[in-house]
Write a protein that holds these residues in place. Structure first.
Motif, PDB file in Angstrom:
ATOM      1  N   MET A   1      45.897 -27.475  42.470  1.00 56.93           N
ATOM      2  CA  MET A   1      46.706 -28.681  42.419  1.00 56.93           C
ATOM      3  C   MET A   1      47.455 -28.727  41.084  1.00 56.93           C
ATOM      4  SD  MET A   1      45.462 -32.529  42.994  1.00 56.93           S
ATOM      5  CE  MET A   1      46.101 -33.740  41.914  1.00 56.93           C
ATOM      6  N   ARG A   2      48.709 -29.063  41.140  1.00 53.65           N
ATOM      7  CA  ARG A   2      49.534 -29.119  39.936  1.00 53.65           C
ATOM      8  C   ARG A   2      49.481 -30.522  39.328  1.00 53.65           C
ATOM      9  NH1 ARG A   2      55.505 -26.840  38.776  1.00 53.65           N
ATOM     10  NH2 ARG A   2      55.614 -27.810  36.763  1.00 53.65           N
ATOM     11  N   ALA A   3      49.335 -30.564  38.018  1.00 56.39           N
ATOM     12  CA  ALA A   3      49.311 -31.852  37.316  1.00 56.39           C
ATOM     13  C   ALA A   3      50.702 -32.462  37.336  1.00 56.39           C
ATOM     14  CB  ALA A   3      48.838 -31.650  35.883  1.00 56.39           C
ATOM     15  N   THR A   4      50.746 -33.768  37.424  1.00 53.04           N
ATOM     16  CA  THR A   4      52.034 -34.454  37.453  1.00 53.04           C
ATOM     17  C   THR A   4      52.583 -34.611  36.041  1.00 53.04           C
ATOM     18  OG1 THR A   4      50.961 -36.608  37.332  1.00 53.04           O
ATOM     19  CG2 THR A   4      51.443 -35.745  39.523  1.00 53.04           C
ATOM     20  N   THR A   5      53.896 -34.692  35.957  1.00 48.00           N
ATOM     21  CA  THR A   5      54.556 -34.905  34.675  1.00 48.00           C
ATOM     22  C   THR A   5      54.362 -36.359  34.265  1.00 48.00           C
ATOM     23  OG1 THR A   5      56.201 -33.255  35.264  1.00 48.00           O
ATOM     24  CG2 THR A   5      56.763 -34.754  33.475  1.00 48.00           C
ATOM     25  N   PRO A   6      53.918 -36.603  33.042  1.00 48.29           N
ATOM     26  CA  PRO A   6      53.723 -37.988  32.606  1.00 48.29           C
ATOM     27  C   PRO A   6      55.058 -38.698  32.394  1.00 48.29           C
ATOM     28  CG  PRO A   6      53.362 -36.472  30.792  1.00 48.29           C
ATOM     29  CD  PRO A   6      53.572 -35.632  32.015  1.00 48.29           C
ATOM     30  N   THR A   7      55.042 -39.994  32.565  1.00 50.21           N
ATOM     31  CA  THR A   7      56.238 -40.794  32.324  1.00 50.21           C
ATOM     32  C   THR A   7      56.372 -41.061  30.821  1.00 50.21           C
ATOM     33  OG1 THR A   7      55.080 -42.907  32.475  1.00 50.21           O
ATOM     34  CG2 THR A   7      55.933 -41.973  34.551  1.00 50.21           C
ATOM     35  N   LEU A   8      57.557 -41.497  30.410  1.00 52.69           N
ATOM     36  CA  LEU A   8      57.757 -41.851  29.001  1.00 52.69           C
ATOM     37  C   LEU A   8      56.801 -42.958  28.572  1.00 52.69           C
ATOM     38  CD1 LEU A   8      61.629 -41.713  28.555  1.00 52.69           C
ATOM     39  CD2 LEU A   8      59.929 -40.236  27.480  1.00 52.69           C
ATOM     40  N   ASP A   9      56.580 -43.930  29.450  1.00 49.03           N
ATOM     41  CA  ASP A   9      55.654 -45.012  29.110  1.00 49.03           C
ATOM     42  C   ASP A   9      54.238 -44.485  28.902  1.00 49.03           C
ATOM     43  OD1 ASP A   9      57.458 -47.095  28.987  1.00 49.03           O
ATOM     44  OD2 ASP A   9      57.215 -47.643  31.097  1.00 49.03           O
ATOM     45  N   GLU A  10      53.815 -43.532  29.722  1.00 51.00           N
ATOM     46  CA  GLU A  10      52.491 -42.942  29.538  1.00 51.00           C
ATOM     47  C   GLU A  10      52.412 -42.192  28.213  1.00 51.00           C
ATOM     48  OE1 GLU A  10      51.111 -42.142  34.149  1.00 51.00           O
ATOM     49  OE2 GLU A  10      52.414 -40.679  33.167  1.00 51.00           O
ATOM     50  N   ILE A  11      53.457 -41.435  27.897  1.00 55.49           N
ATOM     51  CA  ILE A  11      53.468 -40.669  26.652  1.00 55.49           C
ATOM     52  C   ILE A  11      53.451 -41.595  25.445  1.00 55.49           C
ATOM     53  CG2 ILE A  11      54.798 -39.031  25.257  1.00 55.49           C
ATOM     54  CD1 ILE A  11      55.810 -37.860  27.959  1.00 55.49           C
ATOM     55  N   ARG A  12      54.139 -42.724  25.543  1.00 56.26           N
ATOM     56  CA  ARG A  12      54.126 -43.705  24.433  1.00 56.26           C
ATOM     57  C   ARG A  12      52.711 -44.184  24.131  1.00 56.26           C
ATOM     58  NH1 ARG A  12      58.951 -45.628  27.238  1.00 56.26           N
ATOM     59  NH2 ARG A  12      60.739 -44.958  26.002  1.00 56.26           N
ATOM     60  N   GLY A  13      51.836 -44.157  25.114  1.00 61.19           N
ATOM     61  CA  GLY A  13      50.454 -44.583  24.933  1.00 61.19           C
ATOM     62  C   GLY A  13      49.528 -43.479  24.433  1.00 61.19           C
ATOM     63  N   TRP A  14      50.053 -42.271  24.267  1.00 65.58           N
ATOM     64  CA  TRP A  14      49.241 -41.152  23.787  1.00 65.58           C
ATOM     65  C   TRP A  14      48.924 -41.317  22.305  1.00 65.58           C
ATOM     66  CZ3 TRP A  14      51.763 -36.084  26.107  1.00 65.58           C
ATOM     67  CH2 TRP A  14      51.558 -36.066  27.489  1.00 65.58           C
ATOM     68  N   PRO A  15      47.899 -40.624  21.817  1.00 64.63           N
ATOM     69  CA  PRO A  15      47.614 -40.642  20.374  1.00 64.63           C
ATOM     70  C   PRO A  15      48.757 -40.020  19.568  1.00 64.63           C
ATOM     71  CG  PRO A  15      45.943 -39.383  21.601  1.00 64.63           C
ATOM     72  CD  PRO A  15      46.985 -39.821  22.571  1.00 64.63           C
ATOM     73  N   ALA A  16      48.675 -40.071  18.267  1.00 58.71           N
ATOM     74  CA  ALA A  16      49.739 -39.557  17.386  1.00 58.71           C
ATOM     75  C   ALA A  16      50.009 -38.073  17.597  1.00 58.71           C
ATOM     76  CB  ALA A  16      49.384 -39.816  15.928  1.00 58.71           C
ATOM     77  N   THR A  17      48.988 -37.311  17.950  1.00 58.92           N
ATOM     78  CA  THR A  17      49.175 -35.898  18.261  1.00 58.92           C
ATOM     79  C   THR A  17      48.440 -35.578  19.558  1.00 58.92           C
ATOM     80  OG1 THR A  17      47.229 -35.119  17.020  1.00 58.92           O
ATOM     81  CG2 THR A  17      49.345 -35.209  15.829  1.00 58.92           C
ATOM     82  N   VAL A  18      48.946 -34.572  20.254  1.00 67.51           N
ATOM     83  CA  VAL A  18      48.312 -34.121  21.501  1.00 67.51           C
ATOM     84  C   VAL A  18      48.250 -32.604  21.499  1.00 67.51           C
ATOM     85  CG1 VAL A  18      49.010 -36.121  22.883  1.00 67.51           C
ATOM     86  CG2 VAL A  18      50.502 -34.121  22.768  1.00 67.51           C
ATOM     87  N   GLY A  19      47.450 -32.072  22.376  1.00 63.47           N
ATOM     88  CA  GLY A  19      47.342 -30.631  22.490  1.00 63.47           C
ATOM     89  C   GLY A  19      48.570 -30.015  23.143  1.00 63.47           C
ATOM     90  N   VAL A  20      48.708 -28.725  22.958  1.00 64.16           N
ATOM     91  CA  VAL A  20      49.828 -27.997  23.547  1.00 64.16           C
ATOM     92  C   VAL A  20      49.856 -28.126  25.073  1.00 64.16           C
ATOM     93  CG1 VAL A  20      50.814 -25.688  23.860  1.00 64.16           C
ATOM     94  CG2 VAL A  20      50.130 -26.447  21.588  1.00 64.16           C
ATOM     95  N   PRO A  21      48.726 -28.052  25.771  1.00 64.01           N
ATOM     96  CA  PRO A  21      48.790 -28.197  27.236  1.00 64.01           C
ATOM     97  C   PRO A  21      49.411 -29.518  27.698  1.00 64.01           C
ATOM     98  CG  PRO A  21      46.690 -27.253  26.611  1.00 64.01           C
ATOM     99  CD  PRO A  21      47.363 -27.695  25.333  1.00 64.01           C
ATOM    100  N   GLU A  22      49.053 -30.620  27.043  1.00 63.46           N
ATOM    101  CA  GLU A  22      49.620 -31.923  27.409  1.00 63.46           C
ATOM    102  C   GLU A  22      51.114 -31.966  27.108  1.00 63.46           C
ATOM    103  OE1 GLU A  22      46.935 -31.577  25.411  1.00 63.46           O
ATOM    104  OE2 GLU A  22      45.309 -32.458  26.583  1.00 63.46           O
ATOM    105  N   ALA A  23      51.506 -31.464  25.955  1.00 64.62           N
ATOM    106  CA  ALA A  23      52.925 -31.457  25.581  1.00 64.62           C
ATOM    107  C   ALA A  23      53.731 -30.578  26.530  1.00 64.62           C
ATOM    108  CB  ALA A  23      53.086 -30.973  24.148  1.00 64.62           C
ATOM    109  N   ALA A  24      53.179 -29.437  26.892  1.00 68.20           N
ATOM    110  CA  ALA A  24      53.871 -28.533  27.819  1.00 68.20           C
ATOM    111  C   ALA A  24      54.094 -29.216  29.163  1.00 68.20           C
ATOM    112  CB  ALA A  24      53.064 -27.248  27.996  1.00 68.20           C
ATOM    113  N   ARG A  25      53.092 -29.922  29.636  1.00 68.31           N
ATOM    114  CA  ARG A  25      53.212 -30.639  30.913  1.00 68.31           C
ATOM    115  C   ARG A  25      54.306 -31.694  30.817  1.00 68.31           C
ATOM    116  NH1 ARG A  25      50.188 -35.052  32.950  1.00 68.31           N
ATOM    117  NH2 ARG A  25      48.855 -34.951  31.124  1.00 68.31           N
ATOM    118  N   ALA A  26      54.392 -32.371  29.671  1.00 71.09           N
ATOM    119  CA  ALA A  26      55.392 -33.422  29.496  1.00 71.09           C
ATOM    120  C   ALA A  26      56.811 -32.868  29.492  1.00 71.09           C
ATOM    121  CB  ALA A  26      55.124 -34.189  28.198  1.00 71.09           C
ATOM    122  N   ILE A  27      57.008 -31.668  28.926  1.00 73.65           N
ATOM    123  CA  ILE A  27      58.369 -31.129  28.866  1.00 73.65           C
ATOM    124  C   ILE A  27      58.674 -30.160  30.002  1.00 73.65           C
ATOM    125  CG2 ILE A  27      58.632 -31.535  26.403  1.00 73.65           C
ATOM    126  CD1 ILE A  27      58.102 -28.620  25.879  1.00 73.65           C
TER     127      ILE A  27
END
Length: 68
Positions: A1-27
């Motif tokens: 199953m493929r992870a969904t791309t997070p929305t901008l609002d979801e990303i705004r709620g992320w901590p100050a830094t995130v791991g490369v896997p999360e960032a890759a999914r976002a972009i």
């Protein structure tokens, strides 16, 4: 199953830094591709490196996505 791309609002709620896997999914790239970009110094987002560990600055990720 493929992870969904997070929305901008979801990303705004992320901590100050995130791991490369999360960032890759976002972009919309694979984590291996983003790791390679970091290794070559070509990352489109600000990355903090701690030895072999890398963290992506969430504010930088938001700037990139909002400019698109």
């Amino acid at each position: 199953m493929r992870a969904t791309t997070p929305t901008l609002d979801e990303i705004r709620g992320w901590p100050a830094t995130v791991g490369v896997p999360e960032a890759a999914r976002a972009i919309g790239v694979s984590k291996s591709h983003l790791y390679e970009m970091v290794k070559r110094g070509e990352s489109p987002v600000t990355v903090l490196s701690f030895g072999a560990r890398h963290r992506v600055v969430t504010a930088s990720l938001l700037r990139l996505l909002q400019a698109a």
